[in-house]
Design a protein around this motif. Sequence first.
Motif, mmCIF file in Angstrom:
data_model
loop_
_atom_site.group_PDB
_atom_site.id
_atom_site.type_symbol
_atom_site.label_atom_id
_atom_site.label_comp_id
_atom_site.label_asym_id
_atom_site.label_seq_id
_atom_site.Cartn_x
_atom_site.Cartn_y
_atom_site.Cartn_z
ATOM 1 N N ALA A 37 3.858 36.687 7.544
ATOM 2 C CA ALA A 37 5.289 36.899 7.344
ATOM 3 C C ALA A 37 5.719 38.125 8.128
ATOM 4 C CB ALA A 37 5.606 37.087 5.862
ATOM 5 N N ALA A 38 6.971 38.124 8.572
ATOM 6 C CA ALA A 38 7.554 39.261 9.290
ATOM 7 C C ALA A 38 8.729 39.800 8.494
ATOM 8 C CB ALA A 38 8.019 38.831 10.673
ATOM 9 N N VAL A 72 7.110 37.407 -1.306
ATOM 10 C CA VAL A 72 6.421 37.068 -0.058
ATOM 11 C C VAL A 72 5.515 35.865 -0.264
ATOM 12 C CG1 VAL A 72 4.718 37.886 1.627
ATOM 13 C CG2 VAL A 72 6.554 39.407 0.858
ATOM 14 N N GLY A 73 4.868 35.802 -1.420
ATOM 15 C CA GLY A 73 3.951 34.695 -1.703
ATOM 16 C C GLY A 73 4.631 33.343 -1.746
ATOM 17 N N LYS A 74 5.931 33.324 -1.985
ATOM 18 C CA LYS A 74 6.671 32.061 -2.075
ATOM 19 C C LYS A 74 7.253 31.588 -0.745
ATOM 20 C CE LYS A 74 8.143 32.884 -6.863
ATOM 21 N NZ LYS A 74 9.315 33.186 -7.747
ATOM 22 N N ALA A 124 6.754 33.326 9.077
ATOM 23 C CA ALA A 124 7.784 33.214 8.053
ATOM 24 C C ALA A 124 8.596 34.505 8.107
ATOM 25 C CB ALA A 124 7.154 33.035 6.676
ATOM 26 N N VAL A 125 9.912 34.400 8.091
ATOM 27 C CA VAL A 125 10.757 35.553 8.369
ATOM 28 C C VAL A 125 11.488 36.031 7.120
ATOM 29 C CG1 VAL A 125 12.643 36.436 9.786
ATOM 30 C CG2 VAL A 125 11.083 34.714 10.725
ATOM 31 N N SER A 129 13.608 32.898 6.000
ATOM 32 C CA SER A 129 13.318 32.128 4.781
ATOM 33 C C SER A 129 13.733 32.896 3.540
ATOM 34 C CB SER A 129 11.813 31.828 4.701
ATOM 35 O OG SER A 129 11.381 31.090 5.815
ATOM 36 N N LEU A 130 13.858 34.220 3.683
ATOM 37 C CA LEU A 130 14.245 35.089 2.578
ATOM 38 C C LEU A 130 15.100 36.212 3.130
ATOM 39 C CD1 LEU A 130 13.924 36.138 -0.401
ATOM 40 C CD2 LEU A 130 11.875 37.355 0.399
ATOM 41 N N VAL A 131 16.214 36.505 2.448
ATOM 42 C CA VAL A 131 17.077 37.626 2.811
ATOM 43 C C VAL A 131 17.118 38.585 1.627
ATOM 44 C CG1 VAL A 131 19.395 38.350 3.497
ATOM 45 C CG2 VAL A 131 18.485 36.167 4.312
ATOM 46 N N VAL A 132 16.757 39.843 1.875
ATOM 47 C CA VAL A 132 16.814 40.852 0.816
ATOM 48 C C VAL A 132 17.765 41.960 1.261
ATOM 49 C CG1 VAL A 132 14.468 40.346 0.033
ATOM 50 C CG2 VAL A 132 14.834 42.175 1.683
ATOM 51 N N HIS A 133 18.506 42.502 0.320
ATOM 52 C CA HIS A 133 19.470 43.541 0.639
ATOM 53 C C HIS A 133 19.038 44.905 0.110
ATOM 54 C CE1 HIS A 133 22.342 40.702 2.324
ATOM 55 N NE2 HIS A 133 22.006 39.893 1.341
ATOM 56 N N ASP A 134 17.894 44.911 -0.553
ATOM 57 C CA ASP A 134 17.305 46.146 -1.059
ATOM 58 C C ASP A 134 15.800 45.961 -1.015
ATOM 59 O OD1 ASP A 134 16.127 47.985 -3.172
ATOM 60 O OD2 ASP A 134 18.215 48.635 -3.216
#
Length: 219
Positions: free
Chosen positions: A163-164, A215-217, A181-182, A201-206
């Motif tokens: 993942a990156a 990350v595992g998902k 996976a981004v 695949s995932l966006v986090v704001h914090d």
Amino acid sequence: MTTIEAVVFDLDGVIIDTEEVWEEVRRAYVAEHGREFLPDSQTRMMGMSTGEWSRHLSEDVGVPRRPEDVAADVLGRMAGRYREALPLIPGAVEAVRRLAARFPLALASSSARVLIDQVLETAGLRDAFRVTLSTEEVARGKPAPDVYLAAVDRLGLSPRVCAAVEDSSNGLRAAGAAGLAVVAVPHGVYPPAEDALALASLVVHDLSELTVEAVGKLR
């Protein structure tokens, strides 16, 4: 089922909040030489390697210095700013330590090697990363996938199981093109383009949201 086996972090905009510092330093340097940024200079340079952005300032913007001299001048000023105060993003050190307890970590940065080493030393994170790479050390900077492909290769893994964590348009494109996976951590001042953000695949704001479970998902 594929699972994530390692995580590759970007540096600027993810661990340290330096995009504004880079812009301030480079704009001032360009102005001292009687030139101005082109309309797209800031966007273009985000993710470029040292050789690429110094060549842009010299050849496209028109700073009357050789690219290698531009690089030395600007990097010296950036190192000075880091010595004065390291602008760590809140929660960054904790996020790195949290993921390092579960995954092998690599760093894939557009910063010069001298700045990468200084940041990790000052932040106390040198031991957290098994691999650290600058785009100086590969053929092409971001958005080309070179630095991510080299990082996962040095980890002994394939992109599919890595993942990156990225913030910029060019960084997201580089990680996506490499097949990782981004995870996107959009910067408030320099948000990524919609097409680049769509690669995540995932966006986090914090960074508190960047957990082992999240990350595992990803896959």
